[in-house]
Design a protein around this motif. Structure first.
Motif, PDB file in Angstrom:
ATOM      1  N   UNK A 317      22.292 -16.024  21.606  1.00 31.25           N
ATOM      2  CA  UNK A 317      21.200 -15.072  21.798  1.00 31.25           C
ATOM      3  C   UNK A 317      21.622 -13.759  21.155  1.00 31.25           C
ATOM      4  N   UNK A 318      20.789 -13.249  20.276  1.00 32.30           N
ATOM      5  CA  UNK A 318      21.122 -12.031  19.540  1.00 32.30           C
ATOM      6  C   UNK A 318      20.057 -10.978  19.835  1.00 32.30           C
ATOM      7  N   UNK A 357      13.576  -3.308  21.656  1.00 32.02           N
ATOM      8  CA  UNK A 357      14.512  -4.389  21.335  1.00 32.02           C
ATOM      9  C   UNK A 357      13.775  -5.636  20.875  1.00 32.02           C
ATOM     10  N   UNK A 358      14.460  -6.397  20.035  1.00 33.66           N
ATOM     11  CA  UNK A 358      14.007  -7.725  19.619  1.00 33.66           C
ATOM     12  C   UNK A 358      15.138  -8.694  19.948  1.00 33.66           C
ATOM     13  N   UNK A 359      14.791  -9.776  20.621  1.00 34.48           N
ATOM     14  CA  UNK A 359      15.780 -10.766  21.034  1.00 34.48           C
ATOM     15  C   UNK A 359      15.392 -12.116  20.430  1.00 34.48           C
ATOM     16  N   UNK A 360      16.358 -12.839  19.877  1.00 34.31           N
ATOM     17  CA  UNK A 360      16.049 -14.134  19.284  1.00 34.31           C
ATOM     18  C   UNK A 360      17.224 -15.088  19.462  1.00 34.31           C
ATOM     19  N   UNK A 361      16.901 -16.377  19.488  1.00 31.81           N
ATOM     20  CA  UNK A 361      17.917 -17.404  19.660  1.00 31.81           C
ATOM     21  C   UNK A 361      18.128 -18.186  18.378  1.00 31.81           C
ATOM     22  N   UNK A 362      19.377 -18.455  18.047  1.00 31.36           N
ATOM     23  CA  UNK A 362      19.741 -19.264  16.884  1.00 31.36           C
ATOM     24  C   UNK A 362      20.847 -20.230  17.299  1.00 31.36           C
ATOM     25  N   UNK A 363      21.253 -21.114  16.403  1.00 34.84           N
ATOM     26  CA  UNK A 363      22.348 -22.018  16.701  1.00 34.84           C
ATOM     27  C   UNK A 363      23.661 -21.251  16.787  1.00 34.84           C
ATOM     28  N   UNK A 364      24.524 -21.697  17.713  1.00 33.89           N
ATOM     29  CA  UNK A 364      25.822 -21.043  17.901  1.00 33.89           C
ATOM     30  C   UNK A 364      26.596 -20.909  16.596  1.00 33.89           C
ATOM     31  N   UNK A 366      25.669 -20.459  13.697  1.00 33.25           N
ATOM     32  CA  UNK A 366      25.144 -19.466  12.752  1.00 33.25           C
ATOM     33  C   UNK A 366      25.370 -18.032  13.214  1.00 33.25           C
ATOM     34  N   UNK A 367      25.956 -17.855  14.415  1.00 33.40           N
ATOM     35  CA  UNK A 367      26.017 -16.520  15.020  1.00 33.40           C
ATOM     36  C   UNK A 367      26.838 -15.537  14.202  1.00 33.40           C
ATOM     37  N   UNK A 389      24.775  -1.815  17.067  1.00 33.70           N
ATOM     38  CA  UNK A 389      25.174  -3.056  16.379  1.00 33.70           C
ATOM     39  C   UNK A 389      24.586  -4.254  17.123  1.00 33.70           C
ATOM     40  N   UNK A 390      24.296  -5.312  16.381  1.00 33.00           N
ATOM     41  CA  UNK A 390      23.670  -6.501  16.980  1.00 33.00           C
ATOM     42  C   UNK A 390      24.531  -7.024  18.129  1.00 33.00           C
ATOM     43  N   UNK A 391      23.881  -7.325  19.253  1.00 30.07           N
ATOM     44  CA  UNK A 391      24.579  -7.869  20.422  1.00 30.07           C
ATOM     45  C   UNK A 391      24.492  -9.395  20.373  1.00 30.07           C
ATOM     46  N   UNK A 392      25.631 -10.065  20.517  1.00 36.19           N
ATOM     47  CA  UNK A 392      25.682 -11.524  20.419  1.00 36.19           C
ATOM     48  C   UNK A 392      26.185 -12.120  21.733  1.00 36.19           C
ATOM     49  N   UNK A 393      25.423 -13.065  22.274  1.00 41.18           N
ATOM     50  CA  UNK A 393      25.834 -13.816  23.468  1.00 41.18           C
ATOM     51  C   UNK A 393      25.841 -15.304  23.102  1.00 41.18           C
TER      52      UNK A 393
END
Length: 816
Positions: A317-318, A357-364, A366-367, A389-393
């Motif tokens: 989740x970014x 904020x904009x939140x989006x999900x991608x494959x792990x 590709x993070x 800076x982009x937050x990555x979970x």
């Protein structure tokens, strides 16, 4: 005309291929049938592995080739038992295998494999399997014909994932089948040829896609995909044992379920048949009579708004956020263009209404690439502190409710989020399309199994709620509780719609954990053979299993067990305490347990702390909740002491009565715990605290009636000796009561914020006077009951009634 596609497991052995032939006997007589087949199960992966070894210059690729060859030879030998039938097929298979060997040798020599060569290499799997199946049909007297799909399906030169030229492909298929009069036509799936006559493949799900292309071009009545499962399931059956096949789905529902992790179907497969509104059936080769799943333009109205629950694992989740985004157009465009340039697919998007904020999900996987690209694209805004800076979970998953009819039903999302909340599944992001066909939530990967099971229970098993019990302390009371759970299991399941499962058992020596539920018929034997007991280990198992509706039950008098309650509550595991130590210990600890219970939505019940099975605390809580206030409590709270003084008289020695109470299980193994009055002091303290008063145990005045010799005894045996020696003291207490026409009762009192316990002479006519046997009695004087108190009376000691009280607490939690 029908098109039937058989997957790798369906053609994975001679035995399975014979099952395919049995299916074709039933399907083909009524209509012309096109059969599309995958490579024999596992062969595609073996081809990839062999080619990679050859490319790396490892001679062991030859071992993989030998394995591939032996698998095909074995299938041929088992299918063609007669020599005259097998000569032709053996020559054809060997010829193909020789071609494959030459290609692998070439890759080994140049240490390189291009996408074009890879497609040519992978085509051998489907060409071999389809050739074998075609000749098997001929040997069994089927009217069959073979057609190489590479002559029909034409693509561009995008090797490994080619795009179909439908105009040329449809023309080829139409011309071919106008001339074809065979009952069954066999084709290899997955493979095609480019306009330049080079071998190409159709990418993931390619064999299904081949079948769909053929079905659409031929206007087939149905496309059947035969695999190793009986259709698409309500959720992942590997994680949810109660999952069941879905009888009917719409195309859109099937696409959504496939996108969100249902591996049976790959979304692009549906598109060609969707456009022609051709029904698609998913069937089980190994259970051909099972209904499977039928996918049509409109699914049947079966009354279920939710058709399935699916999930995608390994999600990152970014979040891009910052005050500089608010009211400034173009951020979304730049963000998504950056991802598109990196060829990163976005799975889920959500944005706050404030545009902050904009939140989006991608494959792990590709993070890291996405993080570098986005931070680079917005470097200027980040430097000016307009953006963070982009937050990555990472280590997240997406779960989704899917169904066409969800938009016509109110409260679906509410039920979804309520169910997850009750099971402490934290939601990191939510997305819902305007069509309301899909409600998605991002959660921790560790919570997926619990989330799917709890949601499946809510939407597909609403008649039965599963409760998972972890019980420590299986002595006298614990054994009776297990007997009650076993005895009442069917009744509770039928009438209360609750499925009680004991998942964990522990005593001081061993512990037993079984995710499937411990069989209570022989739990003692199983526990004896269990692993070494550990309080932390028991907690770790309960946490790792992460089961929905979990309950920890403490049936000990152990202070160490009482200290571990917070760790259970923090995991949203409810706690039932028969052990009085936690609630009568330090006030701050008692209050912290209450706070944790509220914070983590986990019940903390301890009804049996006072009055065993009597609903004393429950009644008190109802009074407080209704707005009433407790002014005074008078009670006889020790069933063991009441038993002792009801049976003690001038002709019966005090020693003998206490001994009898111990032997019949009315006292603790050390009777001083009961006779000292400390246990009663703890009980009145708990009632005072539940009434809203803040007291410590030392605030309770304790008047002891035992002699100093009895209290100073070094052992239980010595204690009983003092009772004989001091019989005169106890007889004096008895005769004093007789002389005052009274009964001896050990009474607990709470009034004006003060609590005390001690032996009292109860006059005739008082509600306590005729209290018999091991009964307890509690009188609540409140603002609503100022003169005539609310009275609760009944058996207050004994293993059976205490177990009954624990059972009642389990049901209270289950019904919450």
């Amino acid at each position: 005309m029908k098109v039937l596609k058989f997957g790798g497991t369906s053609v994975g052995s001679a035995e399975n291929i014979n099952k395919v032939l049995d299916i074709l006997k039933l399907e083909s007589p009524s209509t012309q049938t096109v059969v599309v087949v995958s490579a024999i199960g596992g062969i595609t992966n073996k081809l990839i592995r062999a080619s990679q070894k050859a490319c790396d210059g490892k001679a062991s690729y030859e071992d993989d080739f030998i394995e591939i060859s032996s698998i095909h030879h074995k299938v041929v030998e088992e299918l063609f038992l007669k020599e005259k039938d097998s000569d032709t097929i053996k020559k054809l298979v060997n010829a193909k295998l020789n071609e494959l060997k030459q290609l692998l040798d070439g890759i080994f020599l140049i240490n390189e494999i291009s996408p074009k060569t890879s497609d040519k290499l992978l085509s051998f799997g489907e060409l071999l399997s389809s050739t074998i199946i075609y000749h098997t049909l001929l040997s069994r007297s089927f009217n069959a014909e073979f057609k190489n799909a590479q002559e029909l399906i034409i693509t561009d030169d995008n090797f490994t994932n080619a795009n179909v030229d439908f105009e040329l492909t449809n023309l080829n298929i139409d011309l071919c089948f106008k001339r074809n009069k065979a009952d069954i036509t066999v084709l290899p799936g997955f493979i095609a040829k480019s306009v330049h006559k080079e071998s190409t493949t159709l990418g993931r799900g390619g064999s299904d896609y081949s079948a769909a292309i053929l079905a659409a071009a031929l206007n087939a009545t149905q496309l059947q995909i035969w695999t190793d499962v009986s259709g698409m399931y309500t959720t992942n059956p590997k994680l949810v044992k109660q999952a069941k096949p879905i009888k009917e789905l719409s195309y859109q529902e099937a696409i959504e379920l496939s996108h969100f992790g249902a591996k049976v179907l790959y979304p692009p497969t549906v598109l060609p048949v969707l456009q022609k509104e051709i029904s698609l059936a998913i069937k089980n080769t190994f259970e051909p009579k099972a209904l499977g799943t039928t996918i049509t333009h409109n699914s049947a109205n079966d009354g279920l708004p939710v058709k399935g629950i699916s999930n995608i694992d390994r999600i990152a989740l970014m979040t891009l956020q910052g005050n500089g985004m608010v009211g400034v157009p173009g951020f979304s465009k730049r963000l998504f263009e950056t991802l598109a340039q990196e060829k990163i697919n976005i799975i889920l998007i959500t944005q706050s209404s404030s545009e902050h904020s904009i939140c989006f999900g991608i494959k792990d996987e590709d993070a890291d690439q996405a993080q570098t690209a986005i931070d680079g694209a917005f470097e200027y805004e980040i430097a000016l502190n307009k953006l963070e800076p982009i937050i990555v979970e990472t280590d997240l998953s997406i779960i989704a409710l899917i169904g066409d009819k969800m938009k016509n039903h109110q409260g679906i999302s509410g039920r979804m989020f309520s169910t997850l909340g009750k099971n402490n599944v934290n939601i990191r992001a939510i997305a819902q399309g305007a069509s309301e066909r899909n409600i998605s939530a991002v959660i921790a990967k560790a919570d997926v199994k619990k989330a799917l099971n709890s949601l499946h229970e809510t939407f597909f098993e609403v008649k039965t709620k599963q409760i998972n019990l972890f019980i420590t302390g299986v002595g006298n009371v614990g054994e009776r509780l297990l007997n009650q759970i076993k005895q009442q299991h069917s009744y509770v399941k039928k009438h209360l719609k609750l499925n009680l499962r004991v998942v964990g058992l522990s005593n001081s020596r061993t512990m037993l954990i079984d995710d499937d539920g411990i069989k209570l018929e022989d739990w003692k034997t199983q526990l004896d053979q269990g692993q070494r007991a550990s309080l932390q280990g028991f907690l770790d198992y309960a946490t790792q299993l992460n089961l929905r509706n979990s309950v920890f039950i403490d049936i000990t008098a152990n202070s160490e067990v009482a200290q571990i309650y917070p760790d259970y509550l923090r995991q949203s595991i409810s706690v039932i305490a028969c052990n009085k130590i936690a609630c009568s210990g330090k006030l701050q600890y008692y209050k912290s347990l209450k706070a944790l219970s509220l914070k983590y939505n986990a019940a903390f019940l301890f009804e049996t702390n006072v009055g065993a099975g009597l609903p004393v605390i429950d009644t008190l809580n109802h009074l407080i909740t209704s707005g009433d206030r407790i002014n005074e409590i008078q009670a006889v709270l020790s069933g063991s002491l009441n038993f002792v003084f009801n049976n003690f008289n001038a002709t019966t020695a005090f020693h003998d009565v206490v001994k009898q109470a111990k032997e019949e299980g009315y006292t603790e193994p050390d009777p001083r715990i009961d006779l000292s009055g400390v246990d009663v002091a703890r009980k009145i303290l708990i009632l005072a605290r539940e009434s809203g008063y803040e007291l410590e145990l030392e605030d309770v005045s304790l008047e002891n009636f035992l002699t100093k010799n009895a209290m100073d005894a070094s052992s239980v045996e010595d204690f009983f000796k003092t009772l004989i020696e001091d019989e005169g003291h106890y007889q004096a207490l008895y005769h004093s009561a007789v002389n005052h026409n009274a009964q001896l009762k050990f009474v607990a009192e709470f009034k004006n914020g003060k609590a005390k316990v001690g032996l009292r002479e109860i006059a005739k006519g008082h509600p306590f006077y005729n209290l018999e046997g091991k009964d307890n009695i509690v009188m609540f004087y409140t603002e609503l009951y100022p003169e005539q108190p609310m009275i609760i009376k009944g058996a207050g000691a004994g293993a059976d009634v205490t177990a009954s009280g624990l059972f009642a607490d389990i049901i209270r939690i289950a019904n919450n």
